[in-house]
Design a protein around this motif. Structure first.
Motif, PDB file in Angstrom:
ATOM      1  N   TRP A 131       7.840  -5.275  -8.935  1.00 34.65           N
ATOM      2  CA  TRP A 131       6.687  -4.401  -9.066  1.00 34.65           C
ATOM      3  C   TRP A 131       5.654  -4.976 -10.024  1.00 34.65           C
ATOM      4  CZ3 TRP A 131       8.917   1.292  -9.154  1.00 34.65           C
ATOM      5  CH2 TRP A 131       9.515   1.546  -7.915  1.00 34.65           C
ATOM      6  N   ILE A 218      -0.733   3.447  -8.831  1.00 32.88           N
ATOM      7  CA  ILE A 218      -1.016   3.558  -7.396  1.00 32.88           C
ATOM      8  C   ILE A 218      -2.273   4.380  -7.166  1.00 32.88           C
ATOM      9  CG2 ILE A 218      -0.211   4.632  -5.256  1.00 32.88           C
ATOM     10  CD1 ILE A 218       2.606   3.725  -5.991  1.00 32.88           C
ATOM     11  N   LYS A 227      -3.599   5.826   2.257  1.00 26.64           N
ATOM     12  CA  LYS A 227      -2.816   4.682   1.817  1.00 26.64           C
ATOM     13  C   LYS A 227      -2.187   4.926   0.451  1.00 26.64           C
ATOM     14  CE  LYS A 227      -4.753   0.856   4.461  1.00 26.64           C
ATOM     15  NZ  LYS A 227      -5.275  -0.530   4.388  1.00 26.64           N
ATOM     16  N   LYS A 228      -2.913   5.610  -0.419  1.00 32.44           N
ATOM     17  CA  LYS A 228      -2.331   5.932  -1.717  1.00 32.44           C
ATOM     18  C   LYS A 228      -1.100   6.814  -1.565  1.00 32.44           C
ATOM     19  CE  LYS A 228      -6.510   5.645  -4.588  1.00 32.44           C
ATOM     20  NZ  LYS A 228      -7.420   6.410  -5.477  1.00 32.44           N
ATOM     21  N   LEU A 231       1.797   4.716  -0.259  1.00 31.34           N
ATOM     22  CA  LEU A 231       2.382   3.890  -1.307  1.00 31.34           C
ATOM     23  C   LEU A 231       3.166   4.725  -2.300  1.00 31.34           C
ATOM     24  CD1 LEU A 231      -0.521   1.384  -2.026  1.00 31.34           C
ATOM     25  CD2 LEU A 231       1.694   0.854  -1.032  1.00 31.34           C
ATOM     26  N   PRO A 286       9.315  -2.328  -0.113  1.00 31.22           N
ATOM     27  CA  PRO A 286       7.975  -2.945  -0.085  1.00 31.22           C
ATOM     28  C   PRO A 286       7.822  -4.083   0.916  1.00 31.22           C
ATOM     29  CG  PRO A 286       8.676  -2.582  -2.356  1.00 31.22           C
ATOM     30  CD  PRO A 286       9.867  -2.304  -1.481  1.00 31.22           C
ATOM     31  N   ARG A 390       1.517  -7.731  -2.361  1.00 28.77           N
ATOM     32  CA  ARG A 390       1.110  -6.334  -2.389  1.00 28.77           C
ATOM     33  C   ARG A 390       1.338  -5.694  -1.023  1.00 28.77           C
ATOM     34  NH1 ARG A 390      -4.898  -7.298  -4.197  1.00 28.77           N
ATOM     35  NH2 ARG A 390      -4.553  -8.862  -2.577  1.00 28.77           N
ATOM     36  N   PRO A 391       2.141  -4.638  -0.933  1.00 28.86           N
ATOM     37  CA  PRO A 391       2.473  -4.067   0.367  1.00 28.86           C
ATOM     38  C   PRO A 391       1.278  -3.449   1.064  1.00 28.86           C
ATOM     39  CG  PRO A 391       3.332  -2.694  -1.405  1.00 28.86           C
ATOM     40  CD  PRO A 391       2.827  -3.952  -2.033  1.00 28.86           C
ATOM     41  N   TRP A 392       0.283  -2.951   0.295  1.00 27.21           N
ATOM     42  CA  TRP A 392      -0.847  -2.320   0.958  1.00 27.21           C
ATOM     43  C   TRP A 392      -1.735  -3.334   1.664  1.00 27.21           C
ATOM     44  CZ3 TRP A 392       0.126  -2.127  -4.270  1.00 27.21           C
ATOM     45  CH2 TRP A 392      -0.640  -2.970  -5.078  1.00 27.21           C
TER      46      TRP A 392
END
Length: 395
Positions: A131, A218, A227-228, A231, A286, A390-392
């Motif tokens: 993370w 986040i 998206k927030k 996540l 993730p 970054r997963p997003w």
């Protein structure tokens, strides 16, 4: 008390009960089912993570090694739990266990505690490390509360791991007295429930920290609310670990206060196994967007499901396209559609504005004033960087 008769019951049966050593009532089906399910889930997620590292990012970081070591030790943990099914069985009362089986059972309980402690520590060290790579830009760690909080979790786990492993191995002197109760009269021991409560308390604290740490960062990201929220759910899966830690602590306290030790040992082992499973799930989650984005079959399935969800409630003005790489197709109003497929990931649709029956009807029936307006929003997204953690960026 001298334990010389290995065929005697491990504890006297209560009034009205008779020891049953042949086929005692048990919950082995429940225990085996839960263990197999957790092992399968963990294996699937660790395979997904290793696939992403080997074929997509083509990189292995320290946290990847820790997760893999945690999983391998978790397999040993589950193996000792399987042996507990044989000696003496899940939810078997202690008076239905012989002294000989009690010795075997305590040996596997001892191994379970050691393997579980190692597996969970490795997994919980890997999560904050990854993370930090996701949320903390290079060169900003010194001013990041998130980095310092994550490193505190890593340090606590790193320091507690050797402490608990050593304590588990010296809880009785001589060492064999940990499981061979025939040596207890001449041994010096620390009660096992004391060590179990200490372990449960430390892991509960770190579970809460892992749950809370990423939430603020986040919602400070420059992303859409959808998206927030997505996540927050992914990184909030640590709540599952908190639940397992709480129930494990409750059952550990009950175990410490009950003479029927084997009946209450089974639930503690199941909650411990579930806690490691949740940790592996959180550590691997993730990587899921990255794998979906870069695996053609999964990408087609994911897109098909999202498109169905997006068009199921569309009104009569919804636009749907058909055809090849250029041209072809009409929308539901009869308007001719054209689009160019820029690459394998992106399609940019271009609608030719022409007359249609519906617009002619609108024009003839229109009263003075604004009859129809159209809002156009243009989104541009660059092709994903496979090495971006970054997963997003892969959603």
């Amino acid at each position: 008390m001298a334990y010389t008769d290995l065929s005697a019951p491990a504890m006297p049966p209560p009034p009205g009960e008779t020891s049953n050593f042949t086929n005692p009532p048990n919950g082995n089906a429940t225990g085996l089912g839960a263990l197999l399910l957790m092992l399968i889930i963990s294996t699937i997620f660790i395979c997904i993570r290793m696939y992403a590292n080997a074929f997509i990012t083509k990189k292995f970081w320290v946290e990847d090694v820790l997760v893999l070591l945690g999983y391998l030790t978790f397999v040993l943990t589950v193996w000792t739990a399987f042996m507990f099914v044989q000696y003496p069985g899940f939810f078997v009362h202690t008076w239905n266990v012989t002294v000989g089986d009690e010795i075997a059972a305590l040996y596997y309980v001892f191994l379970f505690g050691v393997f579980y402690s190692i597996a969970l520590a490795f997994v919980k060290m890997s999560i904050p490390l990854e993370w930090c790579r996701i949320f903390v830009p290079p060169g900003t760690w010194s001013t990041s509360y998130f980095w310092w909080g994550a490193m505190a979790v890593v340090a606590l786990q790193a320091m507690f791991l050797p402490v608990i492993v050593v304590l588990l191995n010296v809880q009785c002197l001589p060492h064999a007295a940990i499981w061979d109760i025939r040596l207890l009269p001449d041994a010096t021991c620390i009660p096992l429930p004391t060590l179990q409560k200490l372990s449960a308390s430390v892991h509960l604290v770190t579970d809460v920290a892992i749950l809370v740490l990423p939430q603020k960062i986040i919602f400070d990201l420059q992303l859409s609310l959808r998206k927030k929220a997505g996540l927050a759910v992914v990184f909030g899966l640590g709540a599952l670990g908190v639940v397992c830690s709480v129930f494990r602590l409750i059952d550990t306290i009950m175990l410490a206060n009950e003479p029927d030790v084997f009946f209450y040992t089974g639930p503690v082992e199941l909650w411990c196994t579930a806690e490691v499973t949740c940790g592996l799930f959180v550590a691997c989650a993730p990587t899921l967007p990255r794998v979906i984005k870069d695996t053609p079959l999964l990408r087609r399935v994911f897109r098909a499901s999202t498109r169905r969800g997006a068009t199921s409630s569309d009104g009569p003005t919804a636009i749907r396209t058909t055809g090849g790489k250029r041209g072809g197709g009409t929308d539901t109003l009869g308007t001719k559609l054209d689009y160019t497929k820029m690459d394998e990931e992106n399609e940019f649709h271009m609608i030719n504005i022409t007359k249609s029956d519906s617009t002619e009807v609108l024009r003839e029936a229109a009263k003075p004033g604004i009859t129809r307006t159209t809002d156009i929003t243009v989104h541009h997204s660059a092709s994903p960087d496979h090495n971006d953690p970054r997963p997003w960026s892969h959603v």
